[in-house]
Motif scaffolding. Structure first.
Motif, PDB file in Angstrom:
ATOM      1  N   UNK A 228       0.832  -1.194   0.000  1.00  0.00           N
ATOM      2  CA  UNK A 228       0.000   0.000   0.000  1.00  0.00           C
ATOM      3  C   UNK A 228       0.872   1.252   0.000  1.00  0.00           C
ATOM      4  N   UNK A 229       0.357   2.311  -0.614  1.00  0.00           N
ATOM      5  CA  UNK A 229       1.109   3.560  -0.633  1.00  0.00           C
ATOM      6  C   UNK A 229       1.093   4.204   0.754  1.00  0.00           C
ATOM      7  N   UNK A 230       2.095   5.026   1.021  1.00  0.00           N
ATOM      8  CA  UNK A 230       2.246   5.690   2.315  1.00  0.00           C
ATOM      9  C   UNK A 230       1.801   7.140   2.204  1.00  0.00           C
ATOM     10  N   UNK A 231       0.863   7.515   3.046  1.00  0.00           N
ATOM     11  CA  UNK A 231       0.360   8.887   3.066  1.00  0.00           C
ATOM     12  C   UNK A 231       1.151   9.669   4.113  1.00  0.00           C
ATOM     13  N   UNK A 232       2.081  10.484   3.657  1.00  0.00           N
ATOM     14  CA  UNK A 232       2.949  11.230   4.570  1.00  0.00           C
ATOM     15  C   UNK A 232       2.153  12.193   5.444  1.00  0.00           C
ATOM     16  N   UNK A 233       1.075  12.736   4.924  1.00  0.00           N
ATOM     17  CA  UNK A 233       0.265  13.681   5.702  1.00  0.00           C
ATOM     18  C   UNK A 233      -0.337  13.013   6.924  1.00  0.00           C
ATOM     19  N   UNK A 234      -0.815  11.791   6.766  1.00  0.00           N
ATOM     20  CA  UNK A 234      -1.413  11.078   7.896  1.00  0.00           C
ATOM     21  C   UNK A 234      -0.373  10.839   8.985  1.00  0.00           C
ATOM     22  N   UNK A 235       0.821  10.424   8.598  1.00  0.00           N
ATOM     23  CA  UNK A 235       1.864  10.147   9.589  1.00  0.00           C
ATOM     24  C   UNK A 235       2.336  11.422  10.281  1.00  0.00           C
ATOM     25  N   UNK A 236       2.598  12.456   9.505  1.00  0.00           N
ATOM     26  CA  UNK A 236       3.174  13.680  10.081  1.00  0.00           C
ATOM     27  C   UNK A 236       2.146  14.554  10.789  1.00  0.00           C
ATOM     28  N   UNK A 237       0.895  14.457  10.400  1.00  0.00           N
ATOM     29  CA  UNK A 237      -0.126  15.340  10.964  1.00  0.00           C
ATOM     30  C   UNK A 237      -0.965  14.657  12.032  1.00  0.00           C
ATOM     31  N   UNK A 238      -1.473  13.471  11.737  1.00  0.00           N
ATOM     32  CA  UNK A 238      -2.416  12.829  12.653  1.00  0.00           C
ATOM     33  C   UNK A 238      -1.721  11.886  13.642  1.00  0.00           C
TER      34      UNK A 238
END
Length: 353
Positions: A228-238
């Motif tokens: 699966x692709x990695x969503x950088x926004x989810x990791x860095x923000x949430x």
């Protein structure tokens, strides 16, 4: 062997005490004697819930099991609960973390781990069990022999919801063969079974299991996660903004990837806090360790197209040139045609005059 499984070298026996509706847990580590540890089920009382059995029969052990990578579970014990027409899964596990000094010396226990049951009158009646009497383990599959159903049902565990058992397929004998319930699978892919050939011939038969059962790899959550692709926004923000969410996600993934985050003195240790860079999540380290270099960032969504009804100019028109009406290629011949008709009518009137 890790501190999470201090009794992994011990030898245990599990016995179906059918008439008393319970499973006995015996310690056979001492080769000269058997030591009673505990039992699962109420002595002499038939039950159909999470606390007991109704005539337990066949029994089989899977070690390790999917839960072993997420916590202190040594093995899974599968029991054919005959009169309840179900398979019960028990976990041989610790109630508390045995690696903690306060719980050192605690013995494992038999804990409820799930069940497989399909109502014979329900929607999935074809996946139900009828008088299950035997259980055998082959790779990541659970084979169940049904006496009344005269079939061998193949199940597997859900690699995400560990208490769920999933129906795979069924094997049927020829019409003249009746299974007795005694059977076993071998590492080479053979299934041996006792049978009765009608009317009264007893025998022992074997088959080679279907190729998909022999060759199919076990389902793996971590392998699916790596694709699966990695969503950088989810990791860095949430995830970085919520310590509970951080621990829940990181620890689950580390367990699934079989990375040692518990014991610093053992090889391959990686702290769960290694990815916390305070202001952002360390996705580079995440890719090198958990994802094994397979990380791909999720692409941003395509720009939204503005609906025509919302794309008019200041005057409210959605055509070039504002409010002027332009003739299209199809309207010009039509206008010329009407002009010709008008001229002809005018000439006819002049001739009549």
């Amino acid at each position: 062997m890790t501190p999470l499984f201090p009794h992994a070298r011990s030898r245990y026996f599990f016995v179906s005490d059918t008439g008393n509706h319970r499973i006995l847990f015996l310690d056979a580590t001492d080769h000269s004697s058997l030591k009673y540890v505990e039992s699962f089920g109420v002595m002499g009382e038939a039950r159909s819930d999470r606390t007991g059995f109704h005539f337990p029969a066949g029994i089989a052990v899977m070690a390790p099991t999917v839960e072993s990578f997420f916590g202190p579970t040594i093995a899974a014990v599968f029991v054919a609960d005959r009169h309840n027409n179900r398979i019960v899964k028990l976990r041989l596990a610790y109630r508390t973390d045995p690696s903690h000094p306060a719980y050192k010396g605690e013995m494992p226990s038999l804990l409820w781990g799930g069940q497989y049951f399909r109502d014979v009158t329900g929607m999935n009646y074809n996946e139900s069990l009828l008088d299950p009497v035997g259980v055998s383990i082959y790779r990541h599959f659970i084979f169940v022999c049904e006496a009344e159903g005269n079939a061998i049902t193949i199940l597997t565990t859900n690699y995400v919801a560990h208490e769920e058992l999933i129906y795979v397929t069924e094997l049927y004998p020829p019409p003249t063969i009746q299974l007795t319930g005694s059977f076993s699978t071998t590492e080479q892919g053979y299934l041996w079974f006792a049978y009765v050939r009608r009317p009264s011939t007893h025998g022992l038969g074997s088959i080679y299991l279907p190729e998909p059962i022999v060759e199919s790899p076990p389902a793996s959550w971590i392998e699916e996660f790596r694709t699966q692709c990695t969503n950088a926004t989810i990791y860095n923000t949430f995830i970085m903004a919520n310590s509970t969410l951080y621990d829940e996600h990181v620890l689950y993934v580390l367990n699934a990837a079989r990375i040692n985050w518990r014991f610093p003195y053992r090889p391959g240790f990686l702290s769960k806090d290694s990815f916390n860079l305070t202001v952002m999540f360390d996705l580079v380290l995440w890719n090198e360790t958990v994802l094994e270099g397979q990380m791909e960032y999720c692409l941003p969504p395509p720009p939204a197209t503005t609906p025509p009804m919302l794309s008019a100019n200041e005057d409210g028109w959605n055509t070039p040139g504002g409010g002027s009406i332009l003739l299209t290629g199809g309207s010009a011949p039509q206008a010329i045609g009407w002009t010709v008709v008008t001229i002809l009518i005018g000439l006819m009137l002049l001739e009549n005059v």
